[in-house]
Design a protein around this motif. Structure first.
Motif, PDB file in Angstrom:
ATOM      1  N   PHE A   1       0.836  -1.206   0.000  1.00  0.00           N
ATOM      2  CA  PHE A   1       0.000   0.000   0.000  1.00  0.00           C
ATOM      3  C   PHE A   1       0.874   1.261   0.000  1.00  0.00           C
ATOM      4  N   LEU A   2       1.865   1.287   0.887  1.00  0.00           N
ATOM      5  CA  LEU A   2       2.727   2.463   1.007  1.00  0.00           C
ATOM      6  C   LEU A   2       3.588   2.666  -0.228  1.00  0.00           C
ATOM      7  N   ILE A   3       4.222   1.591  -0.709  1.00  0.00           N
ATOM      8  CA  ILE A   3       5.121   1.751  -1.850  1.00  0.00           C
ATOM      9  C   ILE A   3       4.353   2.056  -3.128  1.00  0.00           C
ATOM     10  N   ALA A   4       3.062   1.701  -3.175  1.00  0.00           N
ATOM     11  CA  ALA A   4       2.279   1.953  -4.388  1.00  0.00           C
ATOM     12  C   ALA A   4       1.755   3.380  -4.454  1.00  0.00           C
ATOM     13  N   LEU A   5       1.341   3.936  -3.318  1.00  0.00           N
ATOM     14  CA  LEU A   5       0.680   5.244  -3.326  1.00  0.00           C
ATOM     15  C   LEU A   5       1.578   6.405  -2.896  1.00  0.00           C
ATOM     16  N   THR A   6       2.677   6.127  -2.216  1.00  0.00           N
ATOM     17  CA  THR A   6       3.568   7.206  -1.784  1.00  0.00           C
ATOM     18  C   THR A   6       4.092   8.051  -2.940  1.00  0.00           C
ATOM     19  N   PRO A   7       4.507   7.460  -4.084  1.00  0.00           N
ATOM     20  CA  PRO A   7       4.970   8.308  -5.195  1.00  0.00           C
ATOM     21  C   PRO A   7       3.927   9.316  -5.664  1.00  0.00           C
ATOM     22  N   PHE A   8       2.644   8.917  -5.738  1.00  0.00           N
ATOM     23  CA  PHE A   8       1.586   9.843  -6.144  1.00  0.00           C
ATOM     24  C   PHE A   8       1.405  10.950  -5.099  1.00  0.00           C
ATOM     25  N   PHE A   9       1.453  10.564  -3.837  1.00  0.00           N
ATOM     26  CA  PHE A   9       1.309  11.540  -2.753  1.00  0.00           C
ATOM     27  C   PHE A   9       2.426  12.582  -2.796  1.00  0.00           C
ATOM     28  N   LEU A  10       3.659  12.120  -2.973  1.00  0.00           N
ATOM     29  CA  LEU A  10       4.799  13.037  -3.027  1.00  0.00           C
ATOM     30  C   LEU A  10       4.727  13.953  -4.244  1.00  0.00           C
ATOM     31  N   TYR A  11       4.284  13.399  -5.359  1.00  0.00           N
ATOM     32  CA  TYR A  11       4.196  14.213  -6.576  1.00  0.00           C
ATOM     33  C   TYR A  11       3.133  15.301  -6.442  1.00  0.00           C
ATOM     34  N   PHE A 209       5.692   2.524 -12.450  1.00  0.00           N
ATOM     35  CA  PHE A 209       6.552   2.028 -11.375  1.00  0.00           C
ATOM     36  C   PHE A 209       5.736   1.527 -10.181  1.00  0.00           C
ATOM     37  N   SER A 210       4.602   2.139  -9.906  1.00  0.00           N
ATOM     38  CA  SER A 210       3.753   1.649  -8.816  1.00  0.00           C
ATOM     39  C   SER A 210       3.215   0.260  -9.132  1.00  0.00           C
ATOM     40  N   PHE A 211       2.798   0.058 -10.388  1.00  0.00           N
ATOM     41  CA  PHE A 211       2.308  -1.258 -10.770  1.00  0.00           C
ATOM     42  C   PHE A 211       3.441  -2.288 -10.785  1.00  0.00           C
ATOM     43  N   ILE A 212       4.642  -1.868 -11.179  1.00  0.00           N
ATOM     44  CA  ILE A 212       5.809  -2.761 -11.141  1.00  0.00           C
ATOM     45  C   ILE A 212       6.056  -3.248  -9.713  1.00  0.00           C
ATOM     46  N   MET A 213       6.015  -2.329  -8.747  1.00  0.00           N
ATOM     47  CA  MET A 213       6.266  -2.709  -7.353  1.00  0.00           C
ATOM     48  C   MET A 213       5.194  -3.651  -6.823  1.00  0.00           C
TER      49      MET A 213
END
Length: 289
Positions: A1-11, A209-213
């Motif tokens: 959950f964290l590794i998938a959504l954190t990039p969107f949150f940071l962006y 990258f989120s889907f890759i993870m």
């Protein structure tokens, strides 16, 4: 959950702070705070699958960034990186076996996933063409789970409805026929996206990258069968399909005005514009009646 959504949150935070005309260095300092909390949470969770997915995604990002850079010197570094990374990986495995072989063997011996994987593979081998189907998976799987599963750890679930590997689940449930179709829908968009990586915008790369993870993590855990990561993975996969397969939608997807909402509506095959027009048409019909 964290590794998938954190990039969107940071962006999204970055875009907000950029509109506020804050300095780049100050934005980086602010964004580092949630990153520290995320890394701390991953460390406390002790999820080897999540950590491995994050490491592979970072290594892949570095390789794609270098190889698709417009700078010739960066491309040169990218070619060196592409050759050096497999060599370093192999050497790391060899040295790990030589110097920490006992610890690795102990970790593998006590890992309950190994019996689960072997049971799923045996079930796939016995039903190799069409599989047993997803509704009957647990009923058949019970007879294939080795007794080692109950001896390798002092705690275990009473039921086993999934082998903790999404690929083995697809193989045993749907056989070669279903697995081939699912792999095409799963893997092909990733290769097509990489092929056109230089043409993609930042939001599209975040989706990739989120889907890759999530895909890598699903090889070790129940990421694609448990809420909320199952829904997140399906949404991301739908977005990725819209980026790769829907050629007519590319011009719509790449517009900055519509943003992420259009990606969600396109991935669900239910455009917001059509939804509004449907409501208007239904209201007109009600008035005429």
């Amino acid at each position: 959950f964290l590794i998938a959504l954190t990039p969107f949150f940071l962006y999204q935070l970055y875009l907000i702070f950029k509109k506020m005309k804050l300095s780049f260095s100050f934005i980086i300092i602010i964004l580092s705070i949630p990153c520290i909390f995320v890394f701390y949470a991953l460390m406390k969770a002790e999820s080897r699958g999540a950590n491995l997915a994050l490491i592979i995604a970072i290594l892949l990002f570095i390789g794609l960034f270098l190889n698709f850079s417009k700078n010739k010197q960066m491309k040169k570094y990218g070619r060196i990186y592409s050759w050096a990374l497999p060599v370093i990986t192999v050497l790391s495995v060899v040295f790990g076996v030589l110097f920490w072989g006992d610890k690795l063997a102990g970790a593998i011996y006590h890992d309950v996933r190994i019996p689960l994987w072997r049971g799923a593979f045996d079930m796939f081998y016995d039903n190799i063409l069409l599989g047993v189907g997803s509704p009957g998976f647990e009923g058949h799987y019970t007879y294939y789970i080795p007794i080692e599963r109950f001896l390798r750890s002092h705690y275990f679930a009473a039921r086993a409805s999934h082998p903790h590997n999404q690929l083995l689940f697809y193989a045993a449930a749907y056989g070669v026929v279903g697995l081939t179709a699912l792999l095409y829908l799963w893997i092909t968009p990733l290769f097509l996206f990489i092929k056109n990586y230089a043409k993609q915008n930042i939001e599209s790369k975040l989706i990739f990258f989120s889907f890759i993870m999530l895909s890598i993590h699903s090889m070790f855990d129940l990421v694609m069968v448990r809420w909320p990561t199952m829904e997140i993975s399906l949404i991301l996969q739908g977005m990725l399909w819209s980026l790769v397969f829907c050629k007519e939608s590319i011009s719509i997807i790449d517009t900055e005005q519509k943003g992420v909402e259009n990606r969600i509506s396109l991935s669900l095959n239910f455009p917001l514009r059509d939804r509004k027009s449907t409501r208007l048409n239904s209201s007109h019909t009600d008035i005429s009646r």
